[in-house]
Motif scaffolding. Structure first.
Motif, PDB file in Angstrom:
ATOM      1  N   ASP A  54       0.870  -1.174   0.000  1.00  0.00           N
ATOM      2  CA  ASP A  54       0.000   0.000   0.000  1.00  0.00           C
ATOM      3  C   ASP A  54       0.906   1.221   0.000  1.00  0.00           C
ATOM      4  O   ASP A  54       2.128   1.092   0.115  1.00  0.00           O
ATOM      5  CB  ASP A  54      -0.954  -0.011   1.224  1.00  0.00           C
ATOM      6  N   ASP A  55       0.322   2.393  -0.151  1.00  0.00           N
ATOM      7  CA  ASP A  55       1.147   3.602  -0.290  1.00  0.00           C
ATOM      8  C   ASP A  55       1.440   4.290   1.039  1.00  0.00           C
ATOM      9  O   ASP A  55       2.147   5.303   1.055  1.00  0.00           O
ATOM     10  CB  ASP A  55       0.439   4.614  -1.207  1.00  0.00           C
ATOM     11  N   TYR A  56       0.886   3.794   2.134  1.00  0.00           N
ATOM     12  CA  TYR A  56       0.944   4.549   3.397  1.00  0.00           C
ATOM     13  C   TYR A  56       1.727   3.894   4.534  1.00  0.00           C
ATOM     14  O   TYR A  56       2.316   4.584   5.366  1.00  0.00           O
ATOM     15  CB  TYR A  56      -0.488   4.839   3.882  1.00  0.00           C
ATOM     16  N   THR A  57       1.692   2.565   4.617  1.00  0.00           N
ATOM     17  CA  THR A  57       2.379   1.901   5.732  1.00  0.00           C
ATOM     18  C   THR A  57       3.889   2.126   5.599  1.00  0.00           C
ATOM     19  O   THR A  57       4.465   1.882   4.536  1.00  0.00           O
ATOM     20  CB  THR A  57       2.071   0.386   5.735  1.00  0.00           C
ATOM     21  N   PRO A  58       4.538   2.609   6.666  1.00  0.00           N
ATOM     22  CA  PRO A  58       5.989   2.851   6.586  1.00  0.00           C
ATOM     23  C   PRO A  58       6.764   1.540   6.373  1.00  0.00           C
ATOM     24  O   PRO A  58       6.418   0.504   6.940  1.00  0.00           O
ATOM     25  CB  PRO A  58       6.333   3.468   7.949  1.00  0.00           C
ATOM     26  N   MET A  59       7.799   1.619   5.556  1.00  0.00           N
ATOM     27  CA  MET A  59       8.642   0.440   5.287  1.00  0.00           C
ATOM     28  C   MET A  59       9.176  -0.169   6.587  1.00  0.00           C
ATOM     29  O   MET A  59       9.227  -1.396   6.729  1.00  0.00           O
ATOM     30  CB  MET A  59       9.814   0.833   4.399  1.00  0.00           C
ATOM     31  N   GLU A  60       9.578   0.690   7.517  1.00  0.00           N
ATOM     32  CA  GLU A  60      10.166   0.214   8.777  1.00  0.00           C
ATOM     33  C   GLU A  60       9.161  -0.631   9.553  1.00  0.00           C
ATOM     34  O   GLU A  60       9.520  -1.641  10.174  1.00  0.00           O
ATOM     35  CB  GLU A  60      10.617   1.395   9.661  1.00  0.00           C
ATOM     36  N   PHE A  61       7.907  -0.209   9.524  1.00  0.00           N
ATOM     37  CA  PHE A  61       6.862  -0.955  10.236  1.00  0.00           C
ATOM     38  C   PHE A  61       6.694  -2.352   9.612  1.00  0.00           C
ATOM     39  O   PHE A  61       6.600  -3.347  10.338  1.00  0.00           O
ATOM     40  CB  PHE A  61       5.523  -0.193  10.184  1.00  0.00           C
ATOM     41  N   ILE A  84       7.332  -8.256   9.832  1.00  0.00           N
ATOM     42  CA  ILE A  84       7.814  -9.503   9.215  1.00  0.00           C
ATOM     43  C   ILE A  84       8.807 -10.217  10.148  1.00  0.00           C
ATOM     44  O   ILE A  84       8.779 -11.440  10.286  1.00  0.00           O
ATOM     45  CB  ILE A  84       8.431  -9.235   7.817  1.00  0.00           C
ATOM     46  N   GLN A  85       9.646  -9.443  10.819  1.00  0.00           N
ATOM     47  CA  GLN A  85      10.587 -10.058  11.770  1.00  0.00           C
ATOM     48  C   GLN A  85       9.820 -10.680  12.937  1.00  0.00           C
ATOM     49  O   GLN A  85      10.088 -11.811  13.342  1.00  0.00           O
ATOM     50  CB  GLN A  85      11.544  -9.004  12.339  1.00  0.00           C
ATOM     51  N   GLU A  86       8.889  -9.908  13.475  1.00  0.00           N
ATOM     52  CA  GLU A  86       8.189 -10.321  14.693  1.00  0.00           C
ATOM     53  C   GLU A  86       7.273 -11.525  14.481  1.00  0.00           C
ATOM     54  O   GLU A  86       7.272 -12.455  15.279  1.00  0.00           O
ATOM     55  CB  GLU A  86       7.369  -9.136  15.202  1.00  0.00           C
ATOM     56  N   ASP A 110      15.060 -12.574   9.991  1.00  0.00           N
ATOM     57  CA  ASP A 110      16.016 -11.598  10.521  1.00  0.00           C
ATOM     58  C   ASP A 110      15.876 -10.293   9.718  1.00  0.00           C
ATOM     59  O   ASP A 110      15.115 -10.223   8.739  1.00  0.00           O
ATOM     60  CB  ASP A 110      17.453 -12.158  10.531  1.00  0.00           C
ATOM     61  N   LEU A 111      16.607  -9.276  10.147  1.00  0.00           N
ATOM     62  CA  LEU A 111      16.472  -7.938   9.545  1.00  0.00           C
ATOM     63  C   LEU A 111      16.702  -7.974   8.031  1.00  0.00           C
ATOM     64  O   LEU A 111      15.954  -7.357   7.264  1.00  0.00           O
ATOM     65  CB  LEU A 111      17.442  -6.967  10.232  1.00  0.00           C
ATOM     66  N   GLU A 112      17.743  -8.691   7.640  1.00  0.00           N
ATOM     67  CA  GLU A 112      18.095  -8.796   6.218  1.00  0.00           C
ATOM     68  C   GLU A 112      16.977  -9.439   5.389  1.00  0.00           C
ATOM     69  O   GLU A 112      16.549  -8.907   4.361  1.00  0.00           O
ATOM     70  CB  GLU A 112      19.385  -9.647   6.125  1.00  0.00           C
ATOM     71  N   GLN A 113      16.497 -10.583   5.880  1.00  0.00           N
ATOM     72  CA  GLN A 113      15.418 -11.304   5.171  1.00  0.00           C
ATOM     73  C   GLN A 113      14.144 -10.464   5.132  1.00  0.00           C
ATOM     74  O   GLN A 113      13.477 -10.374   4.086  1.00  0.00           O
ATOM     75  CB  GLN A 113      15.104 -12.631   5.890  1.00  0.00           C
ATOM     76  N   ALA A 114      13.809  -9.857   6.266  1.00  0.00           N
ATOM     77  CA  ALA A 114      12.573  -9.067   6.352  1.00  0.00           C
ATOM     78  C   ALA A 114      12.637  -7.871   5.400  1.00  0.00           C
ATOM     79  O   ALA A 114      11.641  -7.513   4.755  1.00  0.00           O
ATOM     80  CB  ALA A 114      12.350  -8.607   7.792  1.00  0.00           C
ATOM     81  N   THR A 115      13.821  -7.268   5.295  1.00  0.00           N
ATOM     82  CA  THR A 115      13.988  -6.116   4.396  1.00  0.00           C
ATOM     83  C   THR A 115      13.806  -6.547   2.939  1.00  0.00           C
ATOM     84  O   THR A 115      13.152  -5.857   2.149  1.00  0.00           O
ATOM     85  CB  THR A 115      15.377  -5.479   4.612  1.00  0.00           C
ATOM     86  N   GLN A 116      14.372  -7.706   2.590  1.00  0.00           N
ATOM     87  CA  GLN A 116      14.228  -8.226   1.217  1.00  0.00           C
ATOM     88  C   GLN A 116      12.758  -8.486   0.882  1.00  0.00           C
ATOM     89  O   GLN A 116      12.291  -8.158  -0.208  1.00  0.00           O
ATOM     90  CB  GLN A 116      15.021  -9.529   1.044  1.00  0.00           C
ATOM     91  N   MET A 146      10.093  -7.163   2.347  1.00  0.00           N
ATOM     92  CA  MET A 146       9.368  -5.881   2.285  1.00  0.00           C
ATOM     93  C   MET A 146       9.606  -5.191   0.936  1.00  0.00           C
ATOM     94  O   MET A 146       8.652  -4.691   0.309  1.00  0.00           O
ATOM     95  CB  MET A 146       9.821  -4.988   3.445  1.00  0.00           C
ATOM     96  N   LEU A 147      10.868  -5.201   0.478  1.00  0.00           N
ATOM     97  CA  LEU A 147      11.174  -4.538  -0.804  1.00  0.00           C
ATOM     98  C   LEU A 147      10.503  -5.240  -1.977  1.00  0.00           C
ATOM     99  O   LEU A 147      10.038  -4.603  -2.921  1.00  0.00           O
ATOM    100  CB  LEU A 147      12.701  -4.482  -1.015  1.00  0.00           C
ATOM    101  N   LYS A 148      10.426  -6.571  -1.904  1.00  0.00           N
ATOM    102  CA  LYS A 148       9.728  -7.321  -2.962  1.00  0.00           C
ATOM    103  C   LYS A 148       8.249  -6.919  -2.993  1.00  0.00           C
ATOM    104  O   LYS A 148       7.681  -6.690  -4.073  1.00  0.00           O
ATOM    105  CB  LYS A 148       9.865  -8.832  -2.726  1.00  0.00           C
ATOM    106  N   ILE A 149       7.630  -6.829  -1.826  1.00  0.00           N
ATOM    107  CA  ILE A 149       6.214  -6.437  -1.755  1.00  0.00           C
ATOM    108  C   ILE A 149       6.048  -5.026  -2.317  1.00  0.00           C
ATOM    109  O   ILE A 149       5.144  -4.750  -3.117  1.00  0.00           O
ATOM    110  CB  ILE A 149       5.691  -6.489  -0.298  1.00  0.00           C
ATOM    111  N   HIS A 150       6.947  -4.130  -1.897  1.00  0.00           N
ATOM    112  CA  HIS A 150       6.905  -2.727  -2.340  1.00  0.00           C
ATOM    113  C   HIS A 150       6.997  -2.635  -3.868  1.00  0.00           C
ATOM    114  O   HIS A 150       6.282  -1.853  -4.497  1.00  0.00           O
ATOM    115  CB  HIS A 150       8.053  -1.973  -1.662  1.00  0.00           C
ATOM    116  N   LEU A 151       7.861  -3.461  -4.448  1.00  0.00           N
ATOM    117  CA  LEU A 151       8.086  -3.393  -5.905  1.00  0.00           C
ATOM    118  C   LEU A 151       7.070  -4.200  -6.722  1.00  0.00           C
ATOM    119  O   LEU A 151       6.651  -3.766  -7.791  1.00  0.00           O
ATOM    120  CB  LEU A 151       9.504  -3.888  -6.234  1.00  0.00           C
ATOM    121  N   ASP A 152       6.669  -5.371  -6.211  1.00  0.00           N
ATOM    122  CA  ASP A 152       5.790  -6.275  -7.000  1.00  0.00           C
ATOM    123  C   ASP A 152       4.315  -6.165  -6.620  1.00  0.00           C
ATOM    124  O   ASP A 152       3.465  -6.768  -7.273  1.00  0.00           O
ATOM    125  CB  ASP A 152       6.201  -7.742  -6.795  1.00  0.00           C
ATOM    126  N   GLY A 153       4.045  -5.511  -5.496  1.00  0.00           N
ATOM    127  CA  GLY A 153       2.645  -5.397  -5.063  1.00  0.00           C
ATOM    128  C   GLY A 153       2.244  -6.407  -4.018  1.00  0.00           C
ATOM    129  O   GLY A 153       1.271  -6.215  -3.292  1.00  0.00           O
TER     130      GLY A 153
END
Ligand code: TYC
Length: 120
Positions: free
Chosen positions: A47-54, A59-61, A66-72, A74-81
């Motif tokens: 979505d356009d509003y939820t902060p990436m950090e959240f 995803i970690q919780e 881990d931070l690395e996996q969760a970031t990957q 999140m970025l996939k979701i951000h880019l692919d929907g």
């Protein structure tokens, strides 16, 4: 009249060791009918509003990344929907969805996720 049909191999009585140290005769073997449980993937939606950090923290919780996996992820979701956060039994996947939606709602973010059967 001779048939063209290939004959099934004859059923041979099989001897198997039993629990008492002797042997049992197995006259028939049946095909295993128990199937593995259907698995469900938890798919998170962009979505356009939820902060990436959240999203990374969620995803970690809830998905044990881990931070690395969760970031990957999140970025996939951000880019692919959308993106898969984990694969679980039906009940566990439903619980993860509830946990994510509750955490997002409490924090005032529109983050959404769903569970869907894994195709195989
Ligand atoms: N698109 C969001 C942003 O730019 C980040 C985001 C990523 C939101 C993944 C949801 O499932 C999501 N702030």
């Amino acid at each position: 009249m001779a048939s063209d049909k290939p004959k099934a191999p004859p059923t041979v009585p099989l001897r198997e060791p039993d629990r008492e140290g002797g042997f049992s005769v197995v006259l028939e073997r049946r095909t295993e009918k128990v199937k593995p449980p259907h698995m469900y993937q938890v798919v998170m939606l962009n979505d356009d509003y939820t902060p990436m950090e959240f999203v990374v923290v969620v995803i970690q919780e809830f998905f044990g990344k881990d931070l690395e996996q969760a970031t990957q992820i999140m970025l996939k979701i951000h880019l692919d929907g959308k993106g898969v956060c984990g694969v679980y039994s039906k009940d566990v996947a439903a619980t993860k969805v509830d946990q994510v939606l509750e955490a997002a709602h409490k924090a005032g973010h529109p983050l959404k996720c769903v569970s869907e059967p894994v195709e195989f």
